[in-house]
Design a protein around this motif. Structure first.
Motif, PDB file in Angstrom:
ATOM      1  N   ALA A  56      15.542  11.630  -9.497  1.00 50.37           N
ATOM      2  CA  ALA A  56      16.124  12.150  -8.436  1.00 50.37           C
ATOM      3  C   ALA A  56      17.219  12.986  -8.535  1.00 50.37           C
ATOM      4  CB  ALA A  56      16.432  11.116  -7.197  1.00 50.37           C
ATOM      5  N   ILE A  57      18.199  13.394  -9.549  1.00 51.93           N
ATOM      6  CA  ILE A  57      19.310  13.881  -9.360  1.00 51.93           C
ATOM      7  C   ILE A  57      18.677  15.393  -9.458  1.00 51.93           C
ATOM      8  CG2 ILE A  57      20.735  14.911 -10.473  1.00 51.93           C
ATOM      9  CD1 ILE A  57      21.771  11.569 -10.915  1.00 51.93           C
ATOM     10  N   ALA A  58      17.415  15.935 -10.547  1.00 54.31           N
ATOM     11  CA  ALA A  58      17.073  17.005 -10.493  1.00 54.31           C
ATOM     12  C   ALA A  58      16.809  17.378  -9.563  1.00 54.31           C
ATOM     13  CB  ALA A  58      15.577  16.414 -12.178  1.00 54.31           C
ATOM     14  N   HIS A  59      15.849  16.618  -8.751  1.00 54.48           N
ATOM     15  CA  HIS A  59      15.279  17.001  -7.562  1.00 54.48           C
ATOM     16  C   HIS A  59      16.155  17.295  -6.255  1.00 54.48           C
ATOM     17  CE1 HIS A  59      11.122  16.483  -5.874  1.00 54.48           C
ATOM     18  NE2 HIS A  59      11.422  17.192  -4.026  1.00 54.48           N
ATOM     19  N   LEU A  60      16.979  16.453  -6.501  1.00 53.71           N
ATOM     20  CA  LEU A  60      17.851  17.177  -4.793  1.00 53.71           C
ATOM     21  C   LEU A  60      18.255  18.190  -5.838  1.00 53.71           C
ATOM     22  CD1 LEU A  60      19.617  14.065  -4.048  1.00 53.71           C
ATOM     23  CD2 LEU A  60      17.551  15.594  -3.205  1.00 53.71           C
ATOM     24  N   GLU A  61      18.322  18.547  -7.321  1.00 48.96           N
ATOM     25  CA  GLU A  61      19.095  19.643  -7.489  1.00 48.96           C
ATOM     26  C   GLU A  61      18.893  20.816  -7.288  1.00 48.96           C
ATOM     27  OE1 GLU A  61      19.341  20.408 -11.964  1.00 48.96           O
ATOM     28  OE2 GLU A  61      20.611  22.562 -11.612  1.00 48.96           O
ATOM     29  N   THR A  62      17.295  21.085  -7.505  1.00 54.96           N
ATOM     30  CA  THR A  62      16.633  21.694  -7.258  1.00 54.96           C
ATOM     31  C   THR A  62      16.516  22.288  -5.119  1.00 54.96           C
ATOM     32  OG1 THR A  62      15.048  21.085  -6.897  1.00 54.96           O
ATOM     33  CG2 THR A  62      15.181  21.510  -9.296  1.00 54.96           C
ATOM     34  N   PHE A 115      21.992   1.789  -8.094  1.00 54.77           N
ATOM     35  CA  PHE A 115      20.662   1.770  -7.222  1.00 54.77           C
ATOM     36  C   PHE A 115      19.171   0.759  -7.917  1.00 54.77           C
ATOM     37  CE2 PHE A 115      21.324   5.711  -5.731  1.00 54.77           C
ATOM     38  CZ  PHE A 115      21.688   5.767  -4.922  1.00 54.77           C
ATOM     39  N   GLY A 116      19.913   0.441  -8.618  1.00 56.84           N
ATOM     40  CA  GLY A 116      18.508  -0.651  -9.590  1.00 56.84           C
ATOM     41  C   GLY A 116      17.540   0.093 -10.221  1.00 56.84           C
ATOM     42  N   SER A 170      10.983   6.958  -8.429  1.00 53.35           N
ATOM     43  CA  SER A 170      11.235   8.227  -8.249  1.00 53.35           C
ATOM     44  C   SER A 170      11.798   8.797  -6.896  1.00 53.35           C
ATOM     45  CB  SER A 170      10.836   8.972  -9.609  1.00 53.35           C
ATOM     46  OG  SER A 170      11.216  10.341  -9.636  1.00 53.35           O
ATOM     47  N   GLY A 171      10.726   9.519  -6.575  1.00 52.20           N
ATOM     48  CA  GLY A 171      10.986   9.328  -5.231  1.00 52.20           C
ATOM     49  C   GLY A 171      11.422   8.770  -4.069  1.00 52.20           C
ATOM     50  N   ASP A 172      11.370   7.254  -4.425  1.00 50.46           N
ATOM     51  CA  ASP A 172      12.204   6.962  -3.239  1.00 50.46           C
ATOM     52  C   ASP A 172      13.384   6.725  -3.553  1.00 50.46           C
ATOM     53  OD1 ASP A 172      11.664   4.461  -1.651  1.00 50.46           O
ATOM     54  OD2 ASP A 172      12.625   2.856  -2.917  1.00 50.46           O
ATOM     55  N   THR A 173      13.790   6.782  -4.911  1.00 51.71           N
ATOM     56  CA  THR A 173      15.406   6.857  -5.013  1.00 51.71           C
ATOM     57  C   THR A 173      15.706   7.855  -4.661  1.00 51.71           C
ATOM     58  OG1 THR A 173      14.623   5.900  -7.075  1.00 51.71           O
ATOM     59  CG2 THR A 173      16.875   7.088  -7.080  1.00 51.71           C
ATOM     60  N   THR A 174      15.147   9.107  -5.146  1.00 51.67           N
ATOM     61  CA  THR A 174      15.158  10.426  -4.293  1.00 51.67           C
ATOM     62  C   THR A 174      15.588  10.638  -3.158  1.00 51.67           C
ATOM     63  OG1 THR A 174      14.375  11.655  -5.678  1.00 51.67           O
ATOM     64  CG2 THR A 174      14.905  13.029  -4.334  1.00 51.67           C
ATOM     65  N   ASP A 175      14.623   9.497  -2.269  1.00 54.32           N
ATOM     66  CA  ASP A 175      14.955  10.019  -0.444  1.00 54.32           C
ATOM     67  C   ASP A 175      16.391   8.999  -0.467  1.00 54.32           C
ATOM     68  OD1 ASP A 175      13.632  11.346  -0.253  1.00 54.32           O
ATOM     69  OD2 ASP A 175      11.327   9.566  -0.155  1.00 54.32           O
ATOM     70  N   LYS A 218       0.958  -1.347   0.430  1.00 54.45           N
ATOM     71  CA  LYS A 218       0.129  -0.602   0.130  1.00 54.45           C
ATOM     72  C   LYS A 218       1.062   1.331   0.018  1.00 54.45           C
ATOM     73  CE  LYS A 218      -1.737  -1.884   3.661  1.00 54.45           C
ATOM     74  NZ  LYS A 218      -3.734  -1.632   4.200  1.00 54.45           N
ATOM     75  N   THR A 219       1.717   0.679   0.869  1.00 55.07           N
ATOM     76  CA  THR A 219       2.916   1.899  -0.117  1.00 55.07           C
ATOM     77  C   THR A 219       3.949   2.576  -0.469  1.00 55.07           C
ATOM     78  OG1 THR A 219       4.617   0.573   1.972  1.00 55.07           O
ATOM     79  CG2 THR A 219       3.285   2.403   3.367  1.00 55.07           C
ATOM     80  N   ARG A 220       3.456   2.017  -1.843  1.00 56.53           N
ATOM     81  CA  ARG A 220       3.912   1.439  -2.890  1.00 56.53           C
ATOM     82  C   ARG A 220       3.879   3.177  -3.559  1.00 56.53           C
ATOM     83  NH1 ARG A 220       7.255   0.442  -6.427  1.00 56.53           N
ATOM     84  NH2 ARG A 220       6.624   1.063  -8.705  1.00 56.53           N
TER      85      ARG A 220
END
Lengths: 262, 262
Positions: free
Chosen positions: B60-66, B50-51, B18-23, B12-14
């Motif tokens: 993920a990289i883009a997110h962490l960039e912002t 990261f598989g 993308s967000g998972d990799t970001t974290d 359920k906690t699917r």
DNA sequence: CACCACTCATTGGTAGTACCAATAGCGCGC
DNA sequence: GCGCGCTATTGGTACTACCAATGAGTGGTG
């Protein structure tokens, strides 16, 4: 894709297609082209509209999602949010830049931003006075001298000014403030056309810094806050005046000349 | 890594890949796995590590960039930045969540956050007193009554509390503050485990609200600020106490004596 | 030997395509 | 009429190929 403008002009200002698309989409949204509360056209359509691949378009959407302008939902669509209730501080820079690029002068918005910066600065100064270590105070004074020696060089001056702010925030020993300070710094660099307005205030600014720094060294946080509130209010008022003096319809080339007003 | 048994389990906690990799990537960075100033491994390598596909990794990289944690540069690589000098306020929520997920109690960080929120609230109240229209003041009082009637329902209460904050900020007539308020609200919802701590203070909070609201209606901004500063400082101190009391979540061997840091 | 220009492997950026997953609306069957 | 399920729509992920920028290694030249 439509073979219309595949020959991209190799302008030196070769911004990334992703960032470019982000800006265009954001502008379209803020302009009301996609009304708040409505659904954005599907990605496959929008990517054609903007002449980019769906991947690039998705990158833009993701960016605007983190900014708080959009909320995509799988299967449903991408909803346009009200930036006033959903967007974060990061949008401030874009709002400023957007107004400027349209020729209108965001004096009100800039006033709000300065007010925010001012109220934070007041507290930072107070905390720096109460918590700052003696060596931090000393370093601040040293840096002030350094900055004073740079009033001629615009770029170096603003850089030194940013560092001064960073050192102050650091002396306040509050990580949350530190991060917020970073966010605000980003906002300012996102609207570089405003830099001159901050620059001409150099003399007054440095004088205020010197006075405030002396108070910070005294350690009397409350007194620092009180004086800082007045001093900075004056400074910001001055800055706003100068910004208003900038001709409203000066898009690109006619800027950068404020020396005559000083 | 990918040996985890939950390969395609539709839990359920699917969360999105993308967000998972970001974290995961953010955590790895903040844990020092990729030192500040160094270059991140190439995307093609990291995506295997990261598989996930390179696309997801890039997201993920883009997110962490912002967020201000990474700075990719075409042809060169992706550099790891120092979050204290580069990250924005949005990272606060992640920092809080990260500490909590590790079992450690970010009392210090939370204190800083509360301090920031407090200093903003003080100014917002002052501005609301000075600029708020009578109908806005009236609406605030009405909403306070409404909120008081919800002390039993946790979810409804916190929602009402957020709305109260929004109304106040709105009454301050400062867009920059409004956006910043949104950012801080996001930070709090990013760390929902802290909600209880805010909840138990309901009675004291509401009492303080009532008193402050009366002052706001008086229109005396400076007096509001002065009183708000004291009242809210007390409230936050209380909140911090309660948060520290939540420590026994992880029965660590080393005593969690976080109370002695004052 | 020192210096400069060029080449090229590395790495991030973009495009295209195919497919998966979730949602919502419509239609069929009860 | 009501509810169930099918399906078209839409966002999410994956794989591939190629473009563009960087920087270090290489060879030529003074």
């Amino acid at each position: 894709m439509s073979g219309d403008t595949n020959l991209k002009v190799p302008t030196k200002t070769r911004r990334s297609a992703s960032g470019d698309t982000t800006d265009r989409l954001r502008r379209a949204i803020l302009d009301g082209q996609y009304p708040v509360g409505s659904l954005l056209p599907p990605e496959r359509t929008l990517s054609e509209t903007f002449g980019v691949s769906r991947l690039t378009l998705r990158s833009a959407i993701a960016h605007l999602e983190t900014e708080g302008l959009l909320r995509p939902q799988q299967g449903a669509g991408t909803r346009v949010l009200d930036y006033r209730t959903s967007a974060g501080v990061d949008l401030l820079g874009d709002l400023l830049g957007l107004s400027l690029s349209r020729g209108s002068l965001p004096a009100e918005l800039l006033g709000d931003l300065l007010e925010l910066r001012r109220m934070l600065a007041v507290e930072v100064l107070g905390l720096a006075a109460e918590r700052g270590a003696p060596e931090e105070h000393r370093a601040l004074r040293e840096h002030l001298l350094h900055q004073t020696s740079l009033v001629g060089d615009a770029e170096a001056y603003v850089e030194a000014d940013l560092k001064m702010a960073r050192m102050l925030v650091c002396a306040s020993h509050n990580v949350a403030l530190e991060l917020l300070s970073n966010s605000l710094a980003r906002v300012l660099v996102a609207a570089p056309s405003l830099a001159p307005a901050f620059l001409v205030n150099a003399d007054g600014t440095l004088a205020a810094y010197a006075r405030l720094l002396a108070l910070v060294e005294s350690g009397d946080g409350m007194r620092v806050r009180k004086e800082a509130r007045c001093l900075l209010e004056e400074l910001d008022e001055d800055t706003l005046e100068r910004v208003r003096a900038l001709a409203p319809a000066t898009p690109a080339k006619t800027t950068q000349h404020l020396g005559g007003t000083a």
